[in-house]
Design an enzyme around this catalytic site. Sequence first.
Site, PDB file in Angstrom:
ATOM      1  N   LYS A   1     -11.080 -11.220 -16.948  1.00  0.00           N
ATOM      2  CA  LYS A   1     -11.564 -11.506 -18.693  1.00  0.00           C
ATOM      3  C   LYS A   1     -10.986 -12.545 -19.001  1.00  0.00           C
ATOM      4  O   LYS A   1     -11.743 -13.220 -20.170  1.00  0.00           O
ATOM      5  CB  LYS A   1     -11.029 -10.045 -19.366  1.00  0.00           C
TER       6      LYS A   1
ATOM      7  N   GLY B   1     -20.812  -9.444 -27.409  1.00  0.00           N
ATOM      8  CA  GLY B   1     -19.562  -9.528 -26.751  1.00  0.00           C
ATOM      9  C   GLY B   1     -19.480 -10.709 -25.806  1.00  0.00           C
ATOM     10  O   GLY B   1     -20.357 -11.362 -25.711  1.00  0.00           O
TER      11      GLY B   1
ATOM     12  N   CYS C   1       5.275  -6.081   1.618  1.00  0.00           N
ATOM     13  CA  CYS C   1       5.508  -4.934   1.847  1.00  0.00           C
ATOM     14  C   CYS C   1       4.844  -4.034   2.905  1.00  0.00           C
ATOM     15  O   CYS C   1       5.119  -4.343   3.961  1.00  0.00           O
ATOM     16  CB  CYS C   1       5.293  -4.257   0.239  1.00  0.00           C
ATOM     17  N   TYR C   2       3.944  -3.424   2.691  1.00  0.00           N
ATOM     18  CA  TYR C   2       2.963  -2.855   3.596  1.00  0.00           C
ATOM     19  C   TYR C   2       2.491  -3.643   4.524  1.00  0.00           C
ATOM     20  O   TYR C   2       2.114  -3.581   5.705  1.00  0.00           O
ATOM     21  CB  TYR C   2       1.946  -1.805   3.303  1.00  0.00           C
TER      22      TYR C   2
ATOM     23  N   GLY D   1       0.844  -1.146   0.129  1.00  0.00           N
ATOM     24  CA  GLY D   1       0.093   0.036   0.081  1.00  0.00           C
ATOM     25  C   GLY D   1       0.855   1.336  -0.099  1.00  0.00           C
ATOM     26  O   GLY D   1       1.961   1.164   0.341  1.00  0.00           O
TER      27      GLY D   1
ATOM     28  N   HIS E   1       7.809  -7.613  -3.679  1.00  0.00           N
ATOM     29  CA  HIS E   1       6.581  -8.168  -4.300  1.00  0.00           C
ATOM     30  C   HIS E   1       6.757  -9.356  -5.013  1.00  0.00           C
ATOM     31  O   HIS E   1       7.226  -9.269  -6.161  1.00  0.00           O
ATOM     32  CB  HIS E   1       6.163  -6.811  -5.179  1.00  0.00           C
TER      33      HIS E   1
ATOM     34  N   GLU F   1       4.170 -10.943  -6.324  1.00  0.00           N
ATOM     35  CA  GLU F   1       3.149 -10.958  -7.428  1.00  0.00           C
ATOM     36  C   GLU F   1       3.474 -10.438  -8.817  1.00  0.00           C
ATOM     37  O   GLU F   1       2.752 -10.679  -9.866  1.00  0.00           O
ATOM     38  CB  GLU F   1       1.796 -10.073  -6.822  1.00  0.00           C
TER      39      GLU F   1
ATOM     40  N   ASP G   1     -18.616 -11.303 -22.494  1.00  0.00           N
ATOM     41  CA  ASP G   1     -19.225 -11.472 -21.162  1.00  0.00           C
ATOM     42  C   ASP G   1     -20.548 -11.719 -21.466  1.00  0.00           C
ATOM     43  O   ASP G   1     -21.070 -12.570 -20.871  1.00  0.00           O
ATOM     44  CB  ASP G   1     -19.063 -10.236 -20.607  1.00  0.00           C
TER      45      ASP G   1
END
Length: 517
Positions: free
Chosen positions: A373, A221, A77-78, A50, A164, A166, A223
């Site tokens: 997505k 579309g 991290c944070y 953060g 990090h 990720e 979705d």
Amino acid sequence: TILILDFGSQYSHLITRRVRELGVYCELQACTYKIDDLPYKPKGIILSGGPYSVYDDVSPHMDKKVWELGVPVLGICYGLQEIAWDLGGEVAPCESREYGHADIKIVAENKLFKGLGDDMKVWMSHGDQLKKIPEGFRVIAKTGTAPFAGIDNEEKNIYGIQFHPEVTHTPKGKELLRNFVIDICGAEANWTMSSFIDREITRIRNLVGPTAQVIGAVSGGVDSTVASKIMTLAIGDRYHAVLVDNGVMRLNECETVKEVLNEKLNINLTVTPTADLFLSKLKGVTDPEKKRKIIGNTFVEIFESEAKRIDEEQVKLGRGKIEYLLQGTLYPDVIESISFKGPSATIKTHHNVGGLKEDMKLKLIEPLRELFKDEVRHLGEIMNIDSDLVWRHPFPGPGIAIRILGEVTPEQVRIARQADYIYIEEIKKAGLYRKISQAFAALLPVKSVGVMGDSRTYEQVIVLRAVETTDFMTADWFEMPYDVIKKISSRIINEVKGVNRVVYDVSSKPPATIEWE
Ligand code: XMP
């Protein structure tokens, strides 16, 4: 489930992605989420990074009940600093902010870094760092500048890292996360798309019950199509899909959607042939926002009257009432509405299909609200939805009306549609469609002089737009090969009556936007 508490890092959603990629279901919640409100007991908790400093008055802190759950916790991290702040360590500002690559050394055998070697490359981005570790903890990793790059309390299963894992700049980050969620938390890797379909079908059947019915708008579309297919698998023709023809869809699009959804996917679809109505309302309108409003409002009007008509028809047939509205909301929209946005954050509710009135009194049903997505696309593929549709570029609700600058007349619609059709056909032929995030042709309301045969022409300009982006918030223009542009340009000028000039848009977003209006 792994619970991820979001302290506002730009990378929080990436933690969610990585854990899902490991096949483990996880959820993101704002860092201030009340543990008592959790409807399940998580297998483990990850605290994100953060932008704050733990000692700032305004900085967010998590519910202390996290510690009462007795499940493994990983602070990133944070998140590491939050652990230290909570459990009696000390945090202080670094002499200089540390941002970028760093090499860490693993200094004690531990479960988090198990099998990852003695040192590894990591990505750092922080202004504070640990000065003193809390009691009961030990150092497991350090860098030249950060003596406490990793800490753990093995007995309590609490881990903290300064970097990090990720981001892809930490090459072994995903393995570290695997060590945490699978080995330390004991989470099961059972999150697959086919198990998702089965679970979702059961959930929908239980929710809707034996007689109620569901209505949803489809656009062609990915979705809305995937959501509609799931509904159809769950409740058959008690799901009613409505395609509102607004006159500003692409060439042949209505017909194609009808063919794919109705004939191939067996979705109970109604098409409302209202193109003329939309175009008559757009007559004389040139302002982009007015076009959006007219199309949006007219859509709502037609969709609601269609819902009413279908409902009455169903009741006459002795069937149940329409009680639910299907929406194709995706997880990024959900995250957007729950993410921690600052000390005074208010949680906003997200309406994906903007503007449907509250008084429709329909309850929402959102089968895709847990998915990203690419997961929706993957679902589309395993449900055998045409790959053309699964990989379709995003298309705005107001359609080509915002790609026809100036007034939208039937003649302008014809020109814009034909040019766009040729453009997309050629980039598909050149094998570029999936490399490009979004491509379209726009019609400019200016005329320029040309020459054709022996005569002078005075006709309109088509601009070709193609961009590459991951989030559509920023975008780079696509470096289209010259031979492809050449072919497209010559085809458009030769085949589309009313166009004598084609140009290519070389503007990035920002400062330009992707659409022209
Ligand atoms: P811009 O033009 O803002 O577009 O860079 C970003 C993305 O949003 C889409 N877009 C819209 N989608 N209704 C929509 O449903 C709209 O009014 C609208 N305006 C832009 C655009 O196509 C791009 O993907």
